[in-house]
Design an enzyme around this catalytic site. Sequence first.
Site, mmCIF file in Angstrom:
data_model
loop_
_atom_site.group_PDB
_atom_site.id
_atom_site.type_symbol
_atom_site.label_atom_id
_atom_site.label_comp_id
_atom_site.label_asym_id
_atom_site.label_seq_id
_atom_site.Cartn_x
_atom_site.Cartn_y
_atom_site.Cartn_z
ATOM 1 N N HIS A 1 0.873 -1.193 -0.085
ATOM 2 C CA HIS A 1 0.086 -0.123 0.199
ATOM 3 C C HIS A 1 0.988 1.155 -0.147
ATOM 4 C CE1 HIS A 1 -2.093 -3.125 2.259
ATOM 5 N NE2 HIS A 1 -3.006 -2.937 1.563
ATOM 6 N N GLY B 1 -8.852 -2.597 19.628
ATOM 7 C CA GLY B 1 -7.354 -2.357 18.784
ATOM 8 C C GLY B 1 -6.390 -2.603 19.694
HETATM 9 P P1 ADP Z 1 -5.603 1.638 7.966
HETATM 10 O O1 ADP Z 1 -4.613 1.562 8.959
HETATM 11 O O2 ADP Z 1 -6.593 0.556 7.884
HETATM 12 O O3 ADP Z 1 -5.464 2.466 6.657
HETATM 13 P P2 ADP Z 1 -7.105 4.361 8.653
HETATM 14 O O4 ADP Z 1 -5.932 5.058 7.698
HETATM 15 O O5 ADP Z 1 -8.543 4.387 8.267
HETATM 16 O O6 ADP Z 1 -6.648 2.505 8.948
HETATM 17 O O7 ADP Z 1 -6.708 4.843 10.262
HETATM 18 C C1 ADP Z 1 -5.515 4.971 10.544
HETATM 19 C C2 ADP Z 1 -5.535 5.333 12.130
HETATM 20 O O8 ADP Z 1 -6.240 4.435 12.786
HETATM 21 C C3 ADP Z 1 -4.306 5.539 12.816
HETATM 22 O O9 ADP Z 1 -3.844 7.092 12.753
HETATM 23 C C4 ADP Z 1 -4.754 5.440 14.134
HETATM 24 O O10 ADP Z 1 -5.088 6.737 14.845
HETATM 25 C C5 ADP Z 1 -5.774 4.517 14.172
HETATM 26 N N1 ADP Z 1 -5.251 3.186 14.725
HETATM 27 C C6 ADP Z 1 -4.886 2.192 13.907
HETATM 28 N N2 ADP Z 1 -4.849 1.012 14.582
HETATM 29 C C7 ADP Z 1 -5.127 1.481 15.808
HETATM 30 C C8 ADP Z 1 -5.514 0.497 16.994
HETATM 31 N N3 ADP Z 1 -5.196 -0.649 17.014
HETATM 32 N N4 ADP Z 1 -5.779 1.306 18.100
HETATM 33 C C9 ADP Z 1 -6.412 2.516 17.858
HETATM 34 N N5 ADP Z 1 -6.219 2.943 16.952
HETATM 35 C C10 ADP Z 1 -5.785 2.666 15.855
#
Ligand code: ADP
Length: 577
Positions: A219, A486
């Site tokens: 990605h 999470g």
């Molecule tokens: P992805 O990683 O699936 O692309 P997004 O880009 O929509 O998801 O979201 C990223 C955000 O999600 C991060 O900046 C962080 O704040 C939050 N995040 C990711 N993993 C966790 C987790 N395990 N617990 C809390 N927040 C998380």
Amino acid sequence: MTRMLNEATAFREEMIDGYVTAYSRLLRRVPGASGVIANDAPAPGKVGVVVGGGSGHYPAFYGLVGEGMASAAVIGDVFTSPSGEQAYRVGKTANGGAGVLFTFGNYSGDVMNFGMAETRLRAEGIDARTVLVTDDVLSAPPAEADRRRGIAGGFYVFKSAGASAARGDDLATVEELTRRTNARVRSAGIAFGGCTIPGQSEPLFTVEPGRMEVGLGIHGEPGVRVQERVPAREIAHILVDALLAEIPAGAGGEVAVLVNGLGGAKYEELFVLYSGIAPLLDVAGLHVYEAQIGEFVTSLDMNGCSLTLLWLDDELKRLHDATAETPAYTRIGPDVAHAHRAAAGVASAGAVTSATSETEEIAVVGGAAGAAARAALARAMAALAAIEDDLGRLDAKAGDGDHGAGMARGFRAANAAVTDFTGNARQSFVRGGAAFQDAAGGASGALVGAFLIAVGSSLPADDTEIDASAYARAVGAGLATIQQLGGAQAGDKTMIDALAPFAAALEVAAERNPDLAAAWRQALPAAEAGTRATSEMVSKRGRASRLGERSRGFPDPGATSLTAVLTAFGEAFGTEE
Ligand code: ADP
Ligand code: MG
């Protein structure tokens, strides 16, 4: 760059339409869900193998649905995990009574969303299990091998799972063989150039001319190092050395080899690369059982490639060789003389009709608090639309650039779900949250959706009593839900770093002042300060956590967007309807 599209928002749906129309002899759409299922599935007594993840990686994942491979695939938006609801519906449809094995790459959004689907199926008495693909050796050190990402090695993992299920193995056996395959597969990749999300004009990331990234994620997650571009024979050395440094315990001397193009590399280049790889494997004493060269997991138009080795044993060879027929991969195995082709157009068993139970609750007529809750969702939608592009750029620094789009899409869906709805605040947040979760996808879709649902579920049913302390309790419950789902702690550089200080401040403010708008206003600076503090943190959760120190120096996208949401909510609570 994508040149053939209509509206970018319709890209996924139109892509699935064209795909199922073309390959109707092999598969069909899962009714009411974003996924496809093989025409011979679900088969009584056979395990349903469900793969999936974001799109943009064809032939992973939905290209591998058919006889002898995956039974079904859940299809997310480009580079975005499908929602838990979609994974549940596809999983339920794929169950033929012998249970369901989910197998997909180890990305936090997928882990959470497929995890929710697994939990729901189990609660209904369907045996559901999960095997994560973790083959990318350059994404985490050996001591943390279970944190590694899944890349092209997933092809072998899915092949083993599908072949084992197709010959009628029970779920425990399918799971064991799928795990064994993942434990014996290793991949490493390089990239020369970025990829561009459909509808956008700029690539997600770029690699400087004359340089290459070693270990770059599919990605666009940055790699382990950037170096001078070198000739193909030296690239062969880099990749082979990375894999031979990690020969799986108990492995023999026979390997299956996959050279994978990421979308922008030409087959001819991959053949040149293999001319350098084959002699190195030979010198290392490895016998190549079979090599395959082509595209197995792509990353839109990303220019680069990966090398995968699967250390075989007799059982894995049988699974490797078994007949399969899918749109992207066909193989005629020794078993083919006896193969019985199931007729297409199997009765579409097990279509899922139940909507989420939370939203089934009979709507009670809400009062001012219900209206305020809907106003909060509306303000959040506007706020996220305004910062969508900024959030995307922030997420692209250490992640995959989809955060703004996901959050904006989620709040659009949340608002659509409460349009013309006149229920109380509790129901409005639960409805909005469920719609958010389904539409947004990704890690933040699962987490923020669960947050909204938890906030709603914790509010009193009586709309007249919702004061600051009731909302403080609800926000506390939302925080606990995100942490449970999470697993992040304060300081991990996530949305928790905005939400936890806010929840604490709101509790204190509510003790002093029962007025919701005033207490909320007093608590907001804590969220802002928490978000600023994330700039100095190193990410420990989600995609960005693979970068170590490179994730420092800018605020966390999830904390930034959650603060915007909380600010928007505060504006709604402070405005008389
Ligand atoms: P992805 O990683 O699936 O692309 P997004 O880009 O929509 O998801 O979201 C990223 C955000 O999600 C991060 O900046 C962080 O704040 C939050 N995040 C990711 N993993 C966790 C987790 N395990 N617990 C809390 N927040 C998380
Ligand atoms: Mg992201």
